[in-house]
Design a protein around this motif. Structure first.
Motif, mmCIF file in Angstrom:
data_model
loop_
_atom_site.group_PDB
_atom_site.id
_atom_site.type_symbol
_atom_site.label_atom_id
_atom_site.label_comp_id
_atom_site.label_asym_id
_atom_site.label_seq_id
_atom_site.Cartn_x
_atom_site.Cartn_y
_atom_site.Cartn_z
ATOM 1 N N ASP A 55 -39.264 2.841 76.604
ATOM 2 C CA ASP A 55 -38.968 1.417 76.516
ATOM 3 C C ASP A 55 -39.078 0.957 75.061
ATOM 4 O O ASP A 55 -40.163 0.979 74.483
ATOM 5 N N PRO A 114 -32.879 -0.236 81.106
ATOM 6 C CA PRO A 114 -33.184 1.112 81.614
ATOM 7 C C PRO A 114 -32.104 1.610 82.554
ATOM 8 O O PRO A 114 -31.643 0.886 83.434
ATOM 9 N N TRP A 167 -33.023 4.257 78.055
ATOM 10 C CA TRP A 167 -32.807 2.852 77.707
ATOM 11 C C TRP A 167 -31.535 2.716 76.889
ATOM 12 O O TRP A 167 -31.373 3.368 75.848
#
Length: 241
Positions: free
Chosen positions: A129, A161, A179
């Motif tokens: 992330d 995502p 991501w």
């Protein structure tokens, strides 16, 4: 717990497995490739001229070895024990090069070392992330240090995502997240974390209909000392009376 926390090591352990007999021989490394197309795109100059560098998601270690063989002190971090072991088999003993088996955010959180450059070539920045990863990278960069990354260009309109089965559509389920952010999203995220001189763009493939490469480069700000604590309101007022 993130979806990738258990599946990532297993996924990367089986990435580019050695299929020959005996110990695998190291490849010839004579270039630094940011894109999926050899000879296309920038070279190591995309990092500037760092004296020290940290690679996040180093896999077999080719790029880390390339930099170290040219005098850069490189720490290469990878989540996969198998990838780390292979990289050590090939490149261990190279002056200024060390391999660490660790998850990227864990390493960044626990390390006190700063680097002139932190980079991810189709590595941890694609599988972590960015909202969590980018601030941690900022803490480990020296003033004016460079963050650089590359990965596949995003699909228009499909951001955030992206779930996939790491071992394809057959066999045991191995869910993995990647991501996918647009250049504008990367620019905003980096700016919010204090980065400057941000350059985020999609580098087209040599053939225009093929998948391009997302390229991102930014500089850490010059770190400033925290201002002294403000005096309590009213402390400077003369006593009444």
């Amino acid at each position: 717990m993130p979806l990738t926390s258990k599946s990532l090591p297993e996924y990367w352990n089986t990435y580019k497995p050695h299929k020959g007999e005996g110990r695998p021989s190291p490849p010839v490394v004579d270039s630094f490739e940011w894109t999926q197309y050899p000879g296309h795109g920038p070279g190591p100059d995309f990092l500037g001229q760092p004296r020290t560098a940290l690679e996040l998601g180093s896999a077999e270690g080719k790029e880390a070895y390339y930099l170290a063989s040219r005098g850069v002190e490189v720490t290469a971090v990878d989540f996969s024990p198998a990838q780390t072991a292979r990289a050590r088999l090939w490149w261990e003993g190279t002056p200024g090069l060390s391999f660490v088996n660790a998850e990227a955010c864990d390493y960044l959180s626990s390390s006190a070392t700063t680097y002139d450059a932190v980079y991810s070539r189709w590595g941890a920045a694609w599988f972590t992330d960015p909202a969590v990863l980018v601030p941690l990278i900022g803490r480990r960069l020296a003033p004016r240090g460079v963050l650089a990354l590359s990965q596949a260009e995003p699909i228009d309109g499909f951001y955030g995502p992206q779930a996939m089965y790491g071992n394809g559509l057959s066999g045991r389920r191995l869910p993995v997240l990647r991501w996918s952010y647009s250049p504008g999203m990367w620019t905003d995220l980096l700016a919010e974390s204090g980065f400057t001189d941000i350059d985020a763009y999609v580098l087209p493939a040599p053939e225009p209909d093929n998948v391009g490469t997302l390229m991102v480069r930014a500089q850490a700000p010059v770190k400033r000392r925290k201002p002294p604590a403000q005096r309590r309101r009213g402390a400077e007022l003369p006593p009444a009376g």
